[in-house]
Design a protein around this motif. Structure first.
Motif, mmCIF file in Angstrom:
data_model
loop_
_atom_site.group_PDB
_atom_site.id
_atom_site.type_symbol
_atom_site.label_atom_id
_atom_site.label_comp_id
_atom_site.label_asym_id
_atom_site.label_seq_id
_atom_site.Cartn_x
_atom_site.Cartn_y
_atom_site.Cartn_z
ATOM 1 N N MET A 185 3.970 6.745 14.893
ATOM 2 C CA MET A 185 2.550 6.616 14.707
ATOM 3 C C MET A 185 2.086 7.428 13.493
ATOM 4 N N LYS A 186 2.619 8.653 13.359
ATOM 5 C CA LYS A 186 2.225 9.524 12.244
ATOM 6 C C LYS A 186 2.666 8.943 10.907
ATOM 7 N N VAL A 187 3.888 8.375 10.882
ATOM 8 C CA VAL A 187 4.390 7.757 9.645
ATOM 9 C C VAL A 187 3.531 6.562 9.248
ATOM 10 N N ALA A 188 3.165 5.755 10.221
ATOM 11 C CA ALA A 188 2.335 4.577 9.937
ATOM 12 C C ALA A 188 0.979 4.982 9.365
ATOM 13 N N LYS A 189 0.389 6.045 9.910
ATOM 14 C CA LYS A 189 -0.898 6.512 9.399
ATOM 15 C C LYS A 189 -0.760 7.056 7.976
ATOM 16 N N THR A 190 0.342 7.759 7.700
ATOM 17 C CA THR A 190 0.569 8.296 6.354
ATOM 18 C C THR A 190 0.724 7.162 5.347
ATOM 19 N N ILE A 191 1.504 6.143 5.714
ATOM 20 C CA ILE A 191 1.689 4.991 4.820
ATOM 21 C C ILE A 191 0.364 4.275 4.592
ATOM 22 N N LYS A 192 -0.412 4.108 5.640
ATOM 23 C CA LYS A 192 -1.707 3.443 5.514
ATOM 24 C C LYS A 192 -2.642 4.221 4.591
ATOM 25 N N ARG A 193 -2.627 5.569 4.703
ATOM 26 C CA ARG A 193 -3.480 6.415 3.868
ATOM 27 C C ARG A 193 -3.091 6.344 2.386
ATOM 28 N N HIS A 194 -1.811 6.182 2.112
ATOM 29 C CA HIS A 194 -1.312 6.191 0.730
ATOM 30 C C HIS A 194 -0.942 4.795 0.219
ATOM 31 N N TRP A 195 -1.396 3.768 0.896
ATOM 32 C CA TRP A 195 -0.972 2.407 0.568
ATOM 33 C C TRP A 195 -1.279 2.010 -0.884
ATOM 34 N N ASP A 196 -2.473 2.343 -1.392
ATOM 35 C CA ASP A 196 -2.823 1.979 -2.778
ATOM 36 C C ASP A 196 -1.849 2.626 -3.773
ATOM 37 N N GLY A 197 -1.510 3.874 -3.552
ATOM 38 C CA GLY A 197 -0.563 4.556 -4.427
ATOM 39 C C GLY A 197 0.830 3.957 -4.354
ATOM 40 N N ILE A 198 1.250 3.557 -3.171
ATOM 41 C CA ILE A 198 2.574 2.943 -2.999
ATOM 42 C C ILE A 198 2.644 1.618 -3.747
ATOM 43 N N VAL A 199 1.602 0.819 -3.624
ATOM 44 C CA VAL A 199 1.562 -0.483 -4.315
ATOM 45 C C VAL A 199 1.531 -0.268 -5.833
ATOM 46 N N SER A 200 0.748 0.704 -6.293
ATOM 47 C CA SER A 200 0.680 0.989 -7.732
ATOM 48 C C SER A 200 2.036 1.412 -8.270
ATOM 49 N N TRP A 201 2.741 2.260 -7.517
ATOM 50 C CA TRP A 201 4.069 2.681 -7.966
ATOM 51 C C TRP A 201 5.022 1.491 -8.017
ATOM 52 N N LYS A 202 4.981 0.636 -7.017
ATOM 53 C CA LYS A 202 5.886 -0.512 -6.971
ATOM 54 C C LYS A 202 5.641 -1.435 -8.161
ATOM 55 N N LYS A 203 4.382 -1.586 -8.549
ATOM 56 C CA LYS A 203 4.067 -2.443 -9.701
ATOM 57 C C LYS A 203 4.552 -1.831 -11.003
ATOM 58 N N SER A 204 4.375 -0.525 -11.169
ATOM 59 C CA SER A 204 4.689 0.112 -12.453
ATOM 60 C C SER A 204 6.099 0.684 -12.509
#
Length: 72
Positions: A1-20
């Motif tokens: 549950m904690k990991v899912a919340k962390t990923i959800k909170r940082h989702w925009d940054g994760i997507v930006s990194w994946k693109k660049s």
């Protein structure tokens, strides 16, 4: 549950990194050089720190000014 919340909170940054696919290795290297300049300029005023930082990062060739100076 904690990991899912962390990923959800940082989702925009994760997507930006994946693109660049850009990491901060270059920034860490520059920080290392500037920290070395700060150590070398210890005891001098901020103006001298800036000069030393420019000299370390500029990759200048002083052999055109002074023939006895070896290129770096």
């Amino acid at each position: 549950m904690k990991v899912a919340k962390t990923i959800k909170r940082h989702w925009d940054g994760i997507v930006s990194w994946k693109k660049s696919q850009i990491n901060n290795g270059i920034l860490e290297g520059l920080n290392s050089v500037l920290q070395a300049a700060k150590r070398k300029a210890r005891g001098y005023k901020m103006q001298h720190f800036k000069t030393i930082a420019y000299l370390l990062t500029g990759k200048l060739d002083f052999s055109k000014i002074n023939a006895n100076c070896l290129p770096t």
